[in-house]
Design an enzyme around this catalytic site. Sequence first.
Site, PDB file in Angstrom:
ATOM      1  N   ASP A 211       0.824  -1.208   0.000  1.00 39.56           N
ATOM      2  CA  ASP A 211       0.000   0.000   0.000  1.00 39.56           C
ATOM      3  C   ASP A 211       0.862   1.264   0.000  1.00 39.56           C
ATOM      4  OD1 ASP A 211      -2.776   1.074   0.422  1.00 39.56           O
ATOM      5  OD2 ASP A 211      -1.863   1.919   2.229  1.00 39.56           O
ATOM      6  N   GLU A 235       1.535  -0.272  -4.802  1.00 38.11           N
ATOM      7  CA  GLU A 235       0.474   0.648  -5.234  1.00 38.11           C
ATOM      8  C   GLU A 235       1.094   2.026  -5.431  1.00 38.11           C
ATOM      9  OE1 GLU A 235      -3.425   3.090  -3.780  1.00 38.11           O
ATOM     10  OE2 GLU A 235      -1.761   2.660  -2.446  1.00 38.11           O
TER      11      GLU A 235
END
Length: 485
Positions: A211, A235
Amino acid sequence: ASADDWTNRAIYQVVTDRFALGNGSSPSCDTSQKTYCGGNWQGIINNLDYIQGMGFDAIWISPVVENVQGTTTEGEAYHGYWPQNINSLNSNFGSADDLKSLSSALHGKGMYLMVDVVVNHVVANPTNTSSVWPETFDYSLLQPFGGSNSFHTQCFIDDYNNQTDVEQCWLGDSGLPLLDLDTENSTVVDTMYSWIKNLVSDYNIDGLRVDTAKHIRQDFWPDFASNAGVYTVGEILIGNVTYAAPYTNGLDSVLDYPTYYAVYDAFTNGTSGNMSAIAEMVTQAQDQYNHGTFYVGSFVENQDNPRIQSTVTDQSIVKNVMTWPFINDGIPILYYGQEQGYQGGNDPANREALWLSGFNTENKPLVTHVKTLNAARKQAISYNSSFLTTKAAFISQSSTSTLAVSKPPFLALLTNAGTSSSASWSIPSSAGLYTGSETLVDVLTCETVTPSSDGSLSVSASSGLPKVLMPAEALSKSGSLCSSQ
Ligand code: ABC
Ligand code: CA
């Protein structure tokens, strides 16, 4: 498992709280409330046949660690992205034994487990909104970081063009600040490196979705990845290949956001959508990413963006978009619920409970579509040993509403024309794809087409549907795919 081990896989992305309950019940779940709805790891275990039945051999689950408790200005932490104690698990999703059972149930079925991990921030409700940072938080909750010196000085990111702000200021807002860890501080860094190593080994994790990777300095990532020791996909939420590319050096690869935006725009704007922008974006990614696009995560929906059907419900267009990740380079990812025709818009509406579908697979055309795409990709991989390392190539079309993608043995023909407009594709003999003596099968319909004797090919769409053509010869050993060919 390494990046190479992952390349032939297909991933089903699950928001754990919204997939299934371990006790099989189906409570209502109002996404707008932003509260826990009850899904858990045992629920995933109980429904692995549903996932595997569509041809997926890996899942990606939302973050597993303990999150901020109770409610916040943005609701509850049902999505898992608000870590509070990274050394403890989120008990809403189950126990350590449950997570281990999920891992071993997957492995028992030959499937992989990808876990979403958050390293950029932790979250605590502000204890006193009238005080200023650092007095605002109870740091003893933030384990094992217990003190303001583990964090960057508070400032909220307001200029995404200033990379220092992106890395060292905070996500969130004063109502719910995401406390930005000081990932320049060696104690914090070492804590994270040993944490990830232990997490992967404790739960036998095969891969990580990383993330907020763009919110931490790039040179943090190589050692993080080596401590993880498994496939890492970051990400980097950006529509720009050049920005994303350097992260493919430290991590194995990135979620292919730049192409996602090109695909979303091309298919959700009627025939004015720009199909050739997809080809341009993929070509840039092939050129600029380390390992090209072979390790990217290729997706058309996720938990942060409106579902395709919140914008476009023409089923032919939907089938075209859904085909994309399976015929493109990289590892296809399907966000749970797309196969059931879910239509949720922006977060939080796009996080519907899957159990409300009853896990029904009968008379679900999109379930069938996904199943066929997975089977076709597996067949392509076994027929052509270099399928996974052959770059997708684009054959230019005179119409702006069509796209022709060659990745042998696939020739995928896509269009944004929709059910009621016509569309056709032409492949010149100069493309060198065919000799003229072969029969091609559209694996989505099992209909055949034949190239002309010079190897050129002209095909019209039927009701705006996509086609995935494979030489009949490439299917002959296949049991399930158009088996009468
Ligand atoms: C909550 C509420 C939402 C509310 C939001 C402000 O706060 O639920 O209703 O709108 C988690 C939760 C969310 C929650 C957030 C914040 O935390 O899931 O529900 O939203 O509390 C990851 C995860 C995501 C997760 C977090 C936080 C991070 O996937 O689920 O969210 O751990 C940024 C980050 C990105 C993050 C995303 C949500 O925010 O970079 O890591 N996702 C620009 C920026 C991006 C930015 C994006 C959205 O805006 O460049 O960095 O993402 O704010 C392209 C451009 C891009 C542009 C996009 C929009 O357009 O090229 O640059 O992105 O064309
Ligand atoms: Ca940061």
